[in-house]
Design a protein around this motif. Structure first.
Motif, PDB file in Angstrom:
ATOM      1  N   LEU A   1      19.989 -32.232   3.000  1.00 20.69           N
ATOM      2  CA  LEU A   1      19.962 -33.627   2.917  1.00 20.69           C
ATOM      3  C   LEU A   1      21.440 -34.025   2.922  1.00 20.69           C
ATOM      4  CD1 LEU A   1      18.556 -36.241   1.839  1.00 20.69           C
ATOM      5  CD2 LEU A   1      19.346 -35.860  -0.349  1.00 20.69           C
ATOM      6  N   ALA A   2      22.425 -33.284   2.450  1.00 26.02           N
ATOM      7  CA  ALA A   2      23.765 -33.713   2.505  1.00 26.02           C
ATOM      8  C   ALA A   2      24.427 -33.583   3.878  1.00 26.02           C
ATOM      9  CB  ALA A   2      24.651 -32.642   1.357  1.00 26.02           C
TER      10      ALA A   2
ATOM     11  N   ARG B   1      22.702 -34.025   6.624  1.00 28.31           N
ATOM     12  CA  ARG B   1      22.171 -35.023   7.221  1.00 28.31           C
ATOM     13  C   ARG B   1      22.640 -36.459   6.915  1.00 28.31           C
ATOM     14  NH1 ARG B   1      16.232 -34.860   5.879  1.00 28.31           N
ATOM     15  NH2 ARG B   1      16.546 -32.684   6.799  1.00 28.31           N
ATOM     16  N   ARG B   2      23.173 -36.284   5.678  1.00 28.12           N
ATOM     17  CA  ARG B   2      23.870 -37.581   5.385  1.00 28.12           C
ATOM     18  C   ARG B   2      25.333 -37.789   5.591  1.00 28.12           C
ATOM     19  NH1 ARG B   2      20.241 -40.133   1.621  1.00 28.12           N
ATOM     20  NH2 ARG B   2      18.423 -40.379   2.737  1.00 28.12           N
TER      21      ARG B   2
ATOM     22  N   TRP C   1      27.550 -35.779   3.874  1.00 32.04           N
ATOM     23  CA  TRP C   1      28.290 -35.751   2.538  1.00 32.04           C
ATOM     24  C   TRP C   1      29.138 -34.304   2.540  1.00 32.04           C
ATOM     25  CZ3 TRP C   1      23.095 -36.653  -0.636  1.00 32.04           C
ATOM     26  CH2 TRP C   1      22.640 -38.175  -0.544  1.00 32.04           C
TER      27      TRP C   1
END
Ligand SMILES: C[S@@+](CC[C@H](N)C(=O)[O-])C[C@H]1O[C@@H](n2cnc3c(N)ncnc32)[C@H](O)[C@@H]1O
Length: 243
Positions: free
Chosen positions: A221-222, A224-225, A227
């Motif tokens: 998720l990180a 993809r975003r 972060w």
């Protein structure tokens, strides 16, 4: 001409050139499980892609053990499609194992419903990654499993659909026991009829890799975003670590 591979190290080296997701630890688990299949039984692989795991299983299995590779090669999701089929065939030929493998161009569930062959000593589930398909694949092959069969499921601890299906099918089961796992690959064994205590212990052990999976999902998720700081804190090194 390439000699038939016999040792794990030689086989692992040989399959490095084939695209796929198996890590070395997972390849070892697959290799050892294939080696242990009893004479006359069959290995079934659901999801063959370009043949990385197929070649490994063909090299590892005893001569009297059959190998059925099941992949429809008609769905570009999860790495399937006509291009993959051509590469799969070429890889089997290049490694001289094409005569040890039978290909069923079907869904895992369809092939299981149609199967009239030998009992299955090893079922390797690595096809579709959605809950419904995985449950259908498991259900169709269950009745063909030998009493001592091993079931290996890839992505149990990386793809939520597979996780849900594996827990629905195996968690609390008295017919299967969780043995161990290598990253996302989980190994189950038929348990005859386990006692409630044995089933509970197996279930607790199945929970152990979940924190590792949650960490990996956070990393994905990180990434993809974008972060970057979160990725650094969580400590990702390369994408293979996530599977
Ligand atoms: C993750 S790849 C398999 C990787 C392969 N086991 C390896 O180690 O190289 C998934 C494959 O499953 C196939 N597939 C998708 N759904 C399937 C299903 N229901 N039954 C059998 N194969 C399926 C796809 O066509 C794709 O080639």
């Amino acid at each position: 001409m390439t000699a038939f591979m016999t040792s794990f190290d030689e086989t692992w080296r040989a399959i490095q050139t084939i695209d796929g997701w198996l890590t070395e630890g997972q390849a070892r688990m697959l290799y050892d499980s294939a080696r242990a299949v009893s004479p006359g039984e069959t290995i079934v692989e659901i999801g063959s892609h370009r043949g990385r795991s197929t070649v490994l299983l063909a090299e590892a299995k005893p001569g009297s053990v059959g190998l059925l590779a099941v992949d429809p090669y008609g769905d570009p999701r999860w790495g399937g499609g006509e291009d993959s089929l051509e590469i799969f065939r070429a890889n089997l030929a290049r490694h001289h194992v094409d005569d040890r493998v039978r290909l069923a161009r079907q869904l895992g569930s369809e092939a299981g419903q149609a199967w009239t062959g030998a009992p299955v000593g090893l079922l390797f589930v690595d096809g579709a990654h959605d809950y419904t398909s995985v449950i259908a694949d498991l259900a169709a092959w269950r009745r063909h499993l030998s009493p001592t069969a091993t079931v290996l499921m890839h992505d149990v601890y990386s793809s939520p659909g597979v996780t849900r299906a594996a827990f629905r099918y195996m968690f609390g089961s008295r017919a299967f026991r969780y043995a161990d796992s290598s990253r996302s690959l989980a190994r189950f064994r038929r348990a005859g009829s386990a006692s409630p205590t044995q089933a509970a212990l197996s279930s607790v052990r199945m929970l152990r890799p979940l924190p590792w999976m949650v960490r990996n999902l956070l990393i994905k998720l990180a990434v993809r975003r974008g972060w970057k700081r979160v990725v650094r804190v969580l400590g990702r090194t390369d994408s293979a670590c996530l599977y």
